[in-house]
Design an enzyme around this catalytic site. Structure first.
Site, mmCIF file in Angstrom:
data_model
loop_
_atom_site.group_PDB
_atom_site.id
_atom_site.type_symbol
_atom_site.label_atom_id
_atom_site.label_comp_id
_atom_site.label_asym_id
_atom_site.label_seq_id
_atom_site.Cartn_x
_atom_site.Cartn_y
_atom_site.Cartn_z
ATOM 1 N N HIS B 125 3.971 -0.466 -3.832
ATOM 2 C CA HIS B 125 4.568 0.874 -3.717
ATOM 3 C C HIS B 125 5.898 0.857 -2.954
ATOM 4 C CE1 HIS B 125 1.096 2.722 -5.449
ATOM 5 N NE2 HIS B 125 0.287 2.415 -4.454
ATOM 6 N N ASP B 160 -3.411 -3.202 -10.463
ATOM 7 C CA ASP B 160 -3.890 -2.305 -9.400
ATOM 8 C C ASP B 160 -4.098 -0.922 -10.026
ATOM 9 O OD1 ASP B 160 -3.632 -2.092 -6.067
ATOM 10 O OD2 ASP B 160 -3.275 -0.201 -7.114
ATOM 11 N N HIS B 162 -3.379 1.912 -8.962
ATOM 12 C CA HIS B 162 -2.238 2.805 -8.745
ATOM 13 C C HIS B 162 -0.975 2.192 -9.347
ATOM 14 C CE1 HIS B 162 -5.038 3.661 -5.319
ATOM 15 N NE2 HIS B 162 -4.883 4.873 -5.828
ATOM 16 N N ASP B 247 -8.816 -2.144 -7.011
ATOM 17 C CA ASP B 247 -9.298 -0.774 -6.815
ATOM 18 C C ASP B 247 -9.554 -0.036 -8.124
ATOM 19 O OD1 ASP B 247 -6.571 -0.985 -7.166
ATOM 20 O OD2 ASP B 247 -6.021 0.198 -5.412
#
Lengths: 134, 336
Positions: B125, B160, B162, B247
């Site tokens: 991120h 991931d 996200h 995740d």
């Protein structure tokens, strides 16, 4: 012409102040107001508290003001930009420092990122107590 | 001869304190180690090293790096409501950013056939100028930029849950790097629509497949086979770096996809086929410790071509329409 104003709300005192300023401006201009809450990684997306918090603010505005609320997972900068595009927002309003932000300007708060990237006008509402003037 | 897995870990130097309540916590590294040890493969531990300032500045602005170091050195604190730091966070982050570089160097020297990097904080991120979403320095981007500067063509495969907005942003207009992500949508950070396909200097070199909550591994494999693999075949990567968050596992507390350890193994096998002998997986998210351990175990085995005996792959969830939409978005981009 300002028809729609969007304001970032995150529960912080700074965003409350930004909301009050934006609501006053919207009432004065007869513009619509969009309350935008970006839900972070550590918040539960479907937590009813988000809606309740936004509802509380919504009830504070002048009767007759057109208010919409958007609660969406994401980074505040990304969500505010997306909502601005989708709702044809004319002005974005944010507090000078959201919840937990650092004072170090180099690290880029939501407001400084928006000022750098936004294609529409941005108003940054300063914190209630500014620095002392000598 | 049995294939060997290079392992680079920051566990001995981990001093990034996020607080007892925070899901991105030091115990994640031990869970990943337990997964590696349980994989039943030949592990080749390699020393970690710090990323140099010049290596960090390939992806982050000097002003951001200076500001982050000063903020942390003055005691740290919350960079945003998701992203706490402590006094040790700068050194830990610099070491995490160097871990991928150490893995690449080890593979080049013939120390192993693939690599797994155990590091935190995660990185995908973090943008050139901003920490967010638990991330301070973009570990995978530092590694990819180093390879690109040496003339390599790099696929960053981000599984991931996200979207890796920072990595996408950093390589948006860079024709040397193909960024491909599968992620839950809608979800944090709000980027990663299928229509985000790269800048004018790198058209089609960003590939996003946003998947609905509940999507199972069969949908992920279809997204890989029908969207990401064709893009990779056209790009011909010489290296594959995996932003390996775990995740998307069905037990993860922060997200809603429904993958299993076996699904990560299937994806790792496919990644391996794209650049045999040149694959490095770097840990990103993954916050249920048991799911993280099992998923790392399955991935590690798959990276060296070994079978895995952890959870079977999943199927039956939603998301077929999302894959079709991503195929169509890629087709539209190619018509331009």
């Amino acid at each position: 012409m300002i028809d729609t104003i969007a304001v970032g709300v995150d529960g912080s005192p700074e965003s409350r102040r930004a909301f009050e300023w934006a609501a006053g401006l919207a009432a004065g201009l007869g513009a619509g107001l969009v309350l935008v809450h970006a839900v972070g990684l550590l918040e539960h997306r479907d937590d009813p508290e988000h809606r309740i918090a936004a509802d509380r603010l919504r009830h504070l505005v002048a009767p007759g003001l057109l208010v919409e609320q958007v609660v969406r997972p994401g980074d505040p900068v990304v969500v505010l930009e997306a909502v601005a595009g989708e709702r044809h927002v004319d002005l974005l309003v944010v507090g000078a420092r959201g919840a937990g932000g650092p004072s170090n300007a180099l690290l880029g708060s939501t407001s400084s990122q928006l000022l750098r990237r936004s294609t529409i006008p941005v108003t940054v509402v300063p914190a209630a107590e500014g620095p002392e003037r000598g | 001869m049995t294939a060997e897995l290079v392992v680079v870990s920051t566990i001995a130097d981990d001093d990034h304190v996020t607080g007892a309540w925070h899901p991105e916590r030091p115990a994640r590294l031990q869970a990943a180690h337990d997964g590696l040890l349980g994989a039943g493969v030949d592990l080749r531990p390699v020393d970690v090293r710090d990323a140099t300032p010049a290596e960090l500045e390939r992806v982050h602005s000097p002003a951001y790096l200076r500001g982050l170091q000063q903020f942390v050195d003055s005691g740290g604190g919350d960079l945003d409501p998701d992203t706490p730091t402590s006094s040790g966070s700068w050194l830990t982050a610099v070491r995490s950013a160097g871990a991928g570089l150490a893995a690449i160097e080890a593979i080049r020297l013939g120390a192993g056939d693939a690599a797994f990097v155990v590091c935190r904080p995660p990185g995908h991120h973090a943008t050139a100028t901003r920490a967010m979403g638990f991330c301070l320095l973009n570990n995978v981007a530092v590694a990819a930029a180093s390879l690109a500067d040496q003339g390599e063509r790099v696929l960053v495969l981000d599984w991931d849950v996200h979207h890796g907005n920072g990595t996408q942003d950093i390589f948006w207009d860079d024709p040397r790097v193909l960024y491909a992500s599968m992620h839950e949508w809608p979800a944090y950070p709000g980027t990663g629509r299928a229509s985000e396909t790269g800048g004018p200097g790198a058209p089609g070199l960003t590939v996003n497949v946003p998947l609905p909550a509940g999507a199972t591994g069969d949908v992920a494999l279809r997204a890989f086979d029908e969207v990401i693999a064709p893009a990779a075949d056209a790009f011909r990567p010489s290296w594959v770096l995996i932003s390996a968050g775990f995740d998307a596992h069905r037990d993860d507390p922060l997200a809603g996809l429904a993958w299993s350890a076996g699904d990560f193994a299937d994806l790792a096998r496919r990644a391996l086929a794209l650049a045999p002998g040149r694959v490095v997986a770097l840990l990103e998210g993954g916050y249920d410790l048991a799911a993280l351990e099992g998923s790392v175990q399955a991935t590690a085995a798959a990276l060296v071509g070994e079978p895995t005996s952890t959870e079977p792959a999943t199927s039956g969830g939603p998301g077929g329409a999302a894959v079709v939409a991503a195929i169509e978005a890629r087709a539209r981009q190619q018509e331009r």
